[in-house]
Enzyme design. Structure first.
Site, PDB file in Angstrom:
ATOM      1  N   GLY B 139       1.083  -1.307   0.313  1.00  0.00           N
ATOM      2  CA  GLY B 139      -0.467  -0.036  -0.092  1.00  0.00           C
ATOM      3  C   GLY B 139       0.816   1.269  -0.113  1.00  0.00           C
ATOM      4  N   TRP B 171      -5.739   1.483  -5.756  1.00  0.00           N
ATOM      5  CA  TRP B 171      -5.380   0.331  -6.892  1.00  0.00           C
ATOM      6  C   TRP B 171      -4.633  -0.894  -6.244  1.00  0.00           C
ATOM      7  CZ3 TRP B 171      -8.560   1.385 -10.863  1.00  0.00           C
ATOM      8  CH2 TRP B 171      -8.723   2.787 -10.389  1.00  0.00           C
ATOM      9  N   ARG B 253      10.268  -2.659 -10.536  1.00  0.00           N
ATOM     10  CA  ARG B 253      10.409  -2.286 -12.003  1.00  0.00           C
ATOM     11  C   ARG B 253      11.142  -2.876 -12.903  1.00  0.00           C
ATOM     12  NH1 ARG B 253      10.986   3.881  -9.594  1.00  0.00           N
ATOM     13  NH2 ARG B 253       8.452   4.851  -9.721  1.00  0.00           N
ATOM     14  N   GLU B 373       3.210   1.361 -11.000  1.00  0.00           N
ATOM     15  CA  GLU B 373       4.967   1.573 -10.420  1.00  0.00           C
ATOM     16  C   GLU B 373       5.550   2.432 -11.062  1.00  0.00           C
ATOM     17  OE1 GLU B 373       6.086  -1.236  -8.678  1.00  0.00           O
ATOM     18  OE2 GLU B 373       4.246  -2.119  -9.012  1.00  0.00           O
ATOM     19  N   THR B 375       4.153   6.096 -14.043  1.00  0.00           N
ATOM     20  CA  THR B 375       3.963   6.743 -15.422  1.00  0.00           C
ATOM     21  C   THR B 375       5.244   7.066 -16.754  1.00  0.00           C
ATOM     22  OG1 THR B 375       4.065   8.410 -15.012  1.00  0.00           O
ATOM     23  CG2 THR B 375       1.901   7.782 -14.670  1.00  0.00           C
TER      24      THR B 375
END
Lengths: 247, 394
Positions: B139, B171, B253, B373, B375
């Site tokens: 979170g 999300w 990422r 992660e 934009t």
């Protein structure tokens, strides 16, 4: 219980098949190699299941092949083999290969030897029978089910139109086919563990090569398909008569 | 819907395989075979119904896809970063939602507990998360703070032997099915700290997010904290500040950079096969120049991204990678994958919009992957700041 599983390196089923040296050698260029599926999915996985039922069991793997067979040996170790032996020889004669396996097996004192029912490249189907003969062991071929109670194995084999159930005391050599077990995927723990499992390379013993390949041939290329409309029987008859010459 | 036969063949135009070890290839083969056996036959149906295939949590745990780089003593795989990348590539080749489940569990839940947790926390949580017995979520993003996490409103307040957590996160992948949540919140001093929440704590709820057109086979939700009493032993002791969550995002990422290329490879492979089978004007559409242009460009971009990922993996293994390098690879992979999915969908014509082929599902999924992660735009600013030294974020 000591189990020996014979594994062989074969081309992936999607590999393009071609030959070199005047059609006497398989062209290995660009070929992806896999463990012969009958060896992996049925022989090895059934051996692993037996070990899961009896954790004191030990699974050894053997392959007769050059150093390029080592990736498939590592995969077999990742699936659950304990240690592996590679007989350092590149020879496709069944008697030669069987003799090498028998030599190692003699020293190993195995209770159970599993092979696949055949390899999917040369389709010899003869290693199991030859090794059992060389070792003086009972041989049950084309096994689709293998159950073990103490020292007695109950083996179901497929025969034409039905099945046959055999009972045999260990030690025994069994060639395995579909039904014995189901394909497994090695997990990361297995892959990591395979790094450190022993892989012993031994030199072959001197044995005669009894057969040699003088030529390979590919099946004829598939002819094109002609579609005939269902109501055009005349055209169908004409094609069968004039082109196929079947009637 | 009938299960589709997965005929995937991996494109490798520059023989990148020769840069991989036999162990890397074995890892990739295992995950690829798992996807062909357990994911491809079911995923389209779950995505169409917007349902999370919960059974994959245990399966991924058994296969070893959760926390593969965490040491074995905590239940992880002890594998290197190229193995981890290949794993993510293969999972996302199946579906971005499946890869998201594994990314969140490994990089966003297990990694911070491993890197910043106490020994007791590691022993308590990591083995259960690695095996898939427990599912975790992360979170950070809030309803009004996405790209700007440092402005978060979620707080922890000291209350003696525990802290009181208040706020909400949005999300959050895996939230509706998670037993554990790693939540980032500000303390009285305004410092960001990580706390481990467990399902069942009073005042902690995880409402499901409905109505997504993307990652439909992945469970997304909110985390709502209404005066949740969190024992102090659940605070991650090893980190304070934004670098805690950002270091997790770098790991995640990295996985996305590989994963998005996996989705692109599936789209390319599907379009290539279709172009050889589909005939128009009396010949396969692959024989027309405009289709060949699309295929050639797709393969070029995939090849470049494969090489970038491989190099990134080497740098990760050597401990030399910078977050900015990971950012570039993530942005590049997501951008090329999004474009490839669109081109592939066009090549498939009307069939491209159906669930008979995986392309439209990938295309819709990738809209999330290019957004979460960090934009695409934020990643451009990361590179921009790195090369100019000027901060263009604000």
């Amino acid at each position: 219980m000591k189990i020996l599983v014979c594994i062989s390196k074969t081309p992936d089923t999607t590999a393009k098949i071609a030959f070199t040296d005047n059609n006497t050698k398989f062209d290995t260029g660009g070929v992806q190699w896999i463990i012969n599926p009958y060896d992996e999915w049925y022989a090895l996985v059934r051996a692993i299941e037996l070990k899961e039922a009896d954790p004191s069991a030990v699974i050894h793997l053997i392959t007769v092949g050059a150093a390029d067979a080592e990736p498939i040996i590592r995969k077999a170790l990742a699936l659950g083999g304990d240690e592996a032996i590679r007989v350092n020889a590149d020879n496709h004669d069944s008697y030669y290969i069987a003799s090498q396996i028998a030599e190692v097996a003699k020293q190993g004192g195995y209770d159970l030897i599993f092979t696949g029912k055949e390899t999917i490249d040369y389709n010899g189907s003869s290693i199991g029978g030859m090794v059992s003969e060389l070792l003086g062991l009972p041989y049950v071929s084309l096994a689709a089910k293998f159950e073990l109670a103490g020292n007695k194995a109950t083996i179901t084999r497929e025969i034409e139109g039905g099945e046959e159930v055999n009972e045999v005391e260990l030690p025994v050599l069994v060639s395995c086919q579909k039904g014995m077990a189901e394909q497994r995927i090695p997990n990361m723990k297995g892959i990591m563990g395979a790094r450190t499992k022993p892989l012993k390379v031994v030199e072959p013993v001197a044995v005669d090569t009894l057969t040699s390949v003088v030529g390979f041939g590919l099946p004829p290329a598939k002819a094109g398909v002609k579609l005939v409309a269902p109501d055009n029987v005349e055209e169908l008859v004409r094609l069968l008569h004039e082109e196929v010459k079947a009637i | 819907m009938a299960a589709r036969t997965d005929l995937f063949t991996s494109p490798d135009y520059f023989n990148v395989d020769e840069l991989l070890t036999e162990e890397h290839k074995m890892v990739r083969e295992s995950v690829r075979n798992y996807v062909k056996k357990e994911i491809s036959p079911i995923i389209e149906d779950y995505a169409q119904r917007a349902e999370f295939p919960l059974q994959i949590v245990r399966q991924l745990g058994e296969l070893g896809c959760f926390g593969p780089t965490v040491p074995e003593q905590y239940g992880g795989g002890g594998l290197d970063y190229i193995s981890y990348g290949l794993m993510m590539q293969e999972l996302e080749r199946g579906d971005s939602g499946v890869r998201s489940t594994a990314s969140v569990q490994g990089s966003l839940v297990m990694f911070p507990i491993y890197a910043y947790g106490s020994e007791e926390q590691k022993m308590k949580y990591l083995p259960k998360l690695a095996s898939g017995e427990w599912l975790g979520c992360f979170g950070l993003t809030e309803p009004n703070h996405g790209s700007d996490p440092s402005s978060m409103l979620t707080t922890i307040r000291d209350a003696g032997d525990h802290v009181i957590l208040n706020g909400a996160k949005m999300w959050i992948s895996n939230a509706p099915f998670s037993q554990v949540a790693v939540v980032w919140a500000k303390n009285e001093q305004g410092e960001i700290q990580g706390v481990i929440l467990e399902r069942g704590m009073e005042g902690f709820t995880t409402p499901t997010t409905h109505g997504k057109w993307s990652l439909r086979a992945s469970a997304t939700g909110e985390l709502v904290f209404d005066n949740v009493k969190v024992p102090k032993e659940n605070i991650l002791p090893g980190v304070k500040g934004l670098k805690g969550p950002l270091s997790c995002l770098t790991k995640a990422r990295y996985g996305i950079a590989w994963g998005a290329v996996g989705a692109a490879m599936d789209c390319y492979d599907t379009a290539l096969r279709y172009s050889k089978e589909r005939e128009q004007f009396g010949k396969p559409i692959g024989g027309f120049q405009l289709q060949q242009k699309k295929l050639a460009e797709m393969l070029t971009e995939i090849t470049k991204a494969q090489l970038l990922n491989w190099r990134l993996g080497v740098l990760m293994n050597e401990g030399k990678v910078t977050p900015q390098q990971v950012s570039m690879a993530k942005r590049n992979a997501c951008e090329i994958a999004t474009n490839i999915a669109r081109d592939a969908r066009q090549m498939l014509g009307g069939m491209g919009i159906t669930g008979e082929y995986p392309v439209m599902r990938h295309m819709m999924n990738l809209e999330s992957v290019i957004t979460y992660e960090g934009t695409h735009d934020i990643h451009l600013l990361i590179t921009g700041m790195d090369v100019t030294g000027f901060n263009a974020f604000k």
